[in-house]
Design an enzyme around this catalytic site. Structure first.
Site, PDB file in Angstrom:
ATOM      1  N   LYS A 157     -15.117  27.363  30.921  1.00 52.12           N
ATOM      2  CA  LYS A 157     -14.048  27.584  29.804  1.00 52.12           C
ATOM      3  C   LYS A 157     -13.310  26.485  29.503  1.00 52.12           C
ATOM      4  CE  LYS A 157     -13.242  32.212  31.729  1.00 52.12           C
ATOM      5  NZ  LYS A 157     -12.138  33.054  32.319  1.00 52.12           N
ATOM      6  N   TYR A 199     -15.276  40.170  25.700  1.00 54.07           N
ATOM      7  CA  TYR A 199     -14.017  40.793  26.374  1.00 54.07           C
ATOM      8  C   TYR A 199     -13.750  42.126  25.893  1.00 54.07           C
ATOM      9  CZ  TYR A 199     -13.547  36.231  28.794  1.00 54.07           C
ATOM     10  OH  TYR A 199     -13.500  35.075  29.505  1.00 54.07           O
ATOM     11  N   ASN A 207      -9.026  30.204  34.117  1.00 55.10           N
ATOM     12  CA  ASN A 207      -9.842  30.101  35.497  1.00 55.10           C
ATOM     13  C   ASN A 207     -11.181  29.342  35.522  1.00 55.10           C
ATOM     14  OD1 ASN A 207     -10.765  32.196  34.436  1.00 55.10           O
ATOM     15  ND2 ASN A 207     -10.427  33.600  35.609  1.00 55.10           N
TER      16      ASN A 207
HETATM   17  P1  IDP Z   1     -13.565  37.948  35.910  1.00 56.47           P
HETATM   18  O1  IDP Z   1     -13.555  36.700  34.843  1.00 56.47           O
HETATM   19  O2  IDP Z   1     -13.131  37.596  37.164  1.00 56.47           O
HETATM   20  O3  IDP Z   1     -14.814  38.725  35.747  1.00 56.47           O
HETATM   21  P2  IDP Z   1     -12.186  39.921  34.122  1.00 56.47           P
HETATM   22  O4  IDP Z   1     -11.304  41.099  34.781  1.00 56.47           O
HETATM   23  O5  IDP Z   1     -13.691  40.266  33.563  1.00 56.47           O
HETATM   24  O6  IDP Z   1     -12.171  38.879  35.235  1.00 56.47           O
HETATM   25  O7  IDP Z   1     -11.336  39.094  32.895  1.00 56.47           O
HETATM   26  C1  IDP Z   1     -12.059  38.241  32.187  1.00 56.47           C
HETATM   27  C2  IDP Z   1     -11.302  37.088  32.018  1.00 56.47           C
HETATM   28  O8  IDP Z   1      -9.826  37.544  31.483  1.00 56.47           O
HETATM   29  C3  IDP Z   1     -10.491  36.462  33.438  1.00 56.47           C
HETATM   30  O9  IDP Z   1     -11.550  35.550  33.813  1.00 56.47           O
HETATM   31  C4  IDP Z   1      -9.482  35.989  32.935  1.00 56.47           C
HETATM   32  O10 IDP Z   1      -9.412  34.599  32.127  1.00 56.47           O
HETATM   33  C5  IDP Z   1      -8.576  36.714  31.965  1.00 56.47           C
HETATM   34  N1  IDP Z   1      -7.877  37.756  32.537  1.00 56.47           N
HETATM   35  C6  IDP Z   1      -8.140  38.987  33.578  1.00 56.47           C
HETATM   36  N2  IDP Z   1      -7.141  39.497  33.989  1.00 56.47           N
HETATM   37  C7  IDP Z   1      -6.122  39.018  33.267  1.00 56.47           C
HETATM   38  C8  IDP Z   1      -4.720  39.060  33.560  1.00 56.47           C
HETATM   39  O11 IDP Z   1      -4.180  39.860  34.301  1.00 56.47           O
HETATM   40  N3  IDP Z   1      -3.869  38.241  32.893  1.00 56.47           N
HETATM   41  C9  IDP Z   1      -4.213  37.106  32.182  1.00 56.47           C
HETATM   42  N4  IDP Z   1      -5.617  36.842  32.062  1.00 56.47           N
HETATM   43  C10 IDP Z   1      -6.580  37.728  32.604  1.00 56.47           C
END
Ligand code: IDP
Ligand code: MG
Length: 154
Positions: A10, A50, A113
Site C-alpha cells: 500500500k 473494496y 496497514n
Molecule cells: P483486511 O485488509 O485485513 O482484509 P478488510 O476488512 O478487508 O481487512 O478491509 C480492507 C481495508 O480497509 C483494511 O486493510 C484497512 O486498510 C481498511 N479498513 C478496514 N476496517 C477499517 C476500519 O474500521 N477503519 C479504517 N480502515 C479500515
C-alpha cells in the site's frame, strides 16, 4: 496445493520506503514471486476492490489513502499461499496485530496497514485478474520447489 495470491504494498509502504523490506519478508518465507509491478490505482478499481466496504464511513478516506502514491502489486505463489500470506500479514489493525506479523511489526494504523492480501481462493482469483493481465504472471515451473518443500508436499 500450489496457490497464487494477490498482495498489494500500500501507499503507506511506498511512502515509508519499506517496499524492499516487505518484499524481503515474503521472499525469505519461501513464497515465490510470480508477478510484480507498480501501478497507480484509481477510484474505479478501488470501488471494485473494496466493494465490501462501500457503506462504511471510512470508505472515502480508504480510497484516497490507496491513491496517494502508486502501489506495488505482487502475485505470490506457494503451497497454501492464500492462508499463509494472510497469516504472516496479521490482523487488520496494526495496533492489535501480533508482533512477528507484517502489520504487527511495521504499522500503528487500522487503515494504513502496509499490505493488502487476498482472503480466500475466490478473492485471490478475482483480485489477480483485477490487477494483472495473464501474461504478467509467470510460470516459474519447478524453480526452487525442491528446496522449499518435501517431495510429498508439492
Ligand atoms: P483486511 O485488509 O485485513 O482484509 P478488510 O476488512 O478487508 O481487512 O478491509 C480492507 C481495508 O480497509 C483494511 O486493510 C484497512 O486498510 C481498511 N479498513 C478496514 N476496517 C477499517 C476500519 O474500521 N477503519 C479504517 N480502515 C479500515
Ligand atoms: Mg480484506
Amino acid at each position: 496445493m500450489l496457490e497464487r495470491t494477490l498482495v498489494l504494498l500500500k501507499p503507506s509502504t511506498v511512502e515509508r520506503a519499506l517496499i524492499g523490506e516487505i518484499i524481503n519478508r515474503f521472499e525469505k518465507k519461501g513464497l515465490r514471486i510470480a508477478g510484480m509491478k507498480m501501478l497507480q490505482l484509481d477510484d474505479d478499481i478501488l470501488a471494485e476492490h473494496y466493494a465490501h466496504l462501500k457503506n462504511k464511513p471510512f470508505f472515502g478516506i480508504l480510497k484516497a489513502s490507496m491513491m496517494k502514491t502508486p502501489v506495488v502489486a505482487m502475485c505470490l505463489e506457494g503451497v497454501d499461499a492464500i492462508a499463509v500470506v494472510r497469516y504472516i500479514t496479521g490482523y487488520t489493525n496494526g495496533r492489535k496485530a501480533d508482533p512477528g506479523t507484517i502489520r504487527g511489526d511495521y504499522c500503528m494504523s487500522n487503515q494504513q496497514n502496509i499490505v493488502h492480501a487476498s482472503d480466500s481462493p475466490e478473492a485471490a482469483e478475482a483480485e489477480l485478474k483485477r490487477f494483472f493481465r495473464p501474461e504478467e504472471i509467470f510460470d516459474l515451473k519447478d524453480m526452487n520447489l525442491s528446496r522449499l518443500y518435501a517431495v510429498d508436499e508439492i
